[in-house]
Design an enzyme around this catalytic site. Structure first.
Site, short mmCIF file in Angstrom:
data_model
loop_
_atom_site.label_atom_id
_atom_site.label_comp_id
_atom_site.label_asym_id
_atom_site.label_seq_id
_atom_site.Cartn_x
_atom_site.Cartn_y
_atom_site.Cartn_z
N ASP A 7 -8.13 -18.05 -12.53
CA ASP A 7 -8.54 -16.65 -12.41
C ASP A 7 -9.42 -16.59 -11.17
O ASP A 7 -10.57 -17.02 -11.20
CB ASP A 7 -9.31 -16.21 -13.65
CG ASP A 7 -9.80 -14.77 -13.55
OD1 ASP A 7 -9.09 -13.94 -12.96
OD2 ASP A 7 -10.90 -14.49 -14.06
N GLU A 67 -3.54 -15.82 -10.94
CA GLU A 67 -3.39 -14.37 -11.05
C GLU A 67 -3.24 -13.78 -9.65
O GLU A 67 -3.99 -14.15 -8.73
CB GLU A 67 -4.60 -13.76 -11.75
CG GLU A 67 -4.46 -12.28 -11.98
CD GLU A 67 -5.58 -11.68 -12.82
OE1 GLU A 67 -5.61 -10.45 -12.92
OE2 GLU A 67 -6.40 -12.43 -13.36
N ASP A 140 -14.01 -15.61 -17.48
CA ASP A 140 -13.17 -16.10 -16.38
C ASP A 140 -12.37 -17.33 -16.80
O ASP A 140 -11.21 -17.49 -16.42
CB ASP A 140 -14.02 -16.42 -15.14
CG ASP A 140 -14.82 -15.22 -14.69
OD1 ASP A 140 -14.23 -14.32 -14.07
OD2 ASP A 140 -16.04 -15.19 -14.96
#
Length: 166
Positions: A7, A67, A140
């Site tokens: 992330d 991501e 996260d």
């Protein structure tokens, strides 16, 4: 297969390692890389690079899932995160780790079955899918595990299409 989920961010980068053996999924390690606020961007990126290299050397993942960059309203933050993503992608390339990118809706869909799920729903389902004793934290790190989960569900498709292209 060992999947490293990421992330991306500049202040905090979530990471999660997920082992997939057949249909079994197991969280191996998860956490965050933090950079020091107030330091010049270049110094923060050096910290990120060093920590990424350490994780890649220690765990030797088969793939890295990250991501995709999502610009909401703050383009300045998005550009800074883009710098961090570049460092992450470069570290993976140096370690010869293939990279797969997933958009936020695909990650939410993989974790919860709903592409517009809330962060809380993603965290809860990630905990359940990986049979974790407690919710993964910080957020996260939980998001990074969800990215790895997303790849674990897409991996058979990637393998099938790469073999058919040979």
């Amino acid at each position: 297969m060992l999947i490293m989920g990421i992330d991306p961010g500049i202040g905090t980068v979530g990471f999660g390692f997920l082992r997939k053996e057949g249909h079994a999924l197991r969280a191996v390690k998860y956490g965050v890389i933090r950079t020091t606020p107030g330091l010049p961007l270049g110094d923060r990126l050096l910290t990120l690079e060093a920590d990424m290299n350490e994780l890649l050397d220690a765990f030797k993942p088969d793939v890295l899932a990250i991501e995709e960059l999502f610009f909401n309203k703050n383009i300045t933050t998005g550009i800074t995160v883009a710098h961090a993503r570049g460092v992450i992608l470069l570290a993976a390339a140096h370690h010869h780790v293939p990279v797969y990118e997933y958009n936020p809706a695909s990650i939410k869909l993989a974790a919860t079955g709903y592409g517009k799920a809330t962060k809380s729903q993603v965290i809860t389902m990630t905990q359940q899918l990986l049979a974790l004793a407690k919710k993964p934290s910080p957020d996260d790190a939980a998001d990074a595990l969800a990215v790895a989960l997303c790849h674990s569900f897409h991996a058979p498709w990637h393998e099938a299409t790469s073999q058919s292209n040979r």
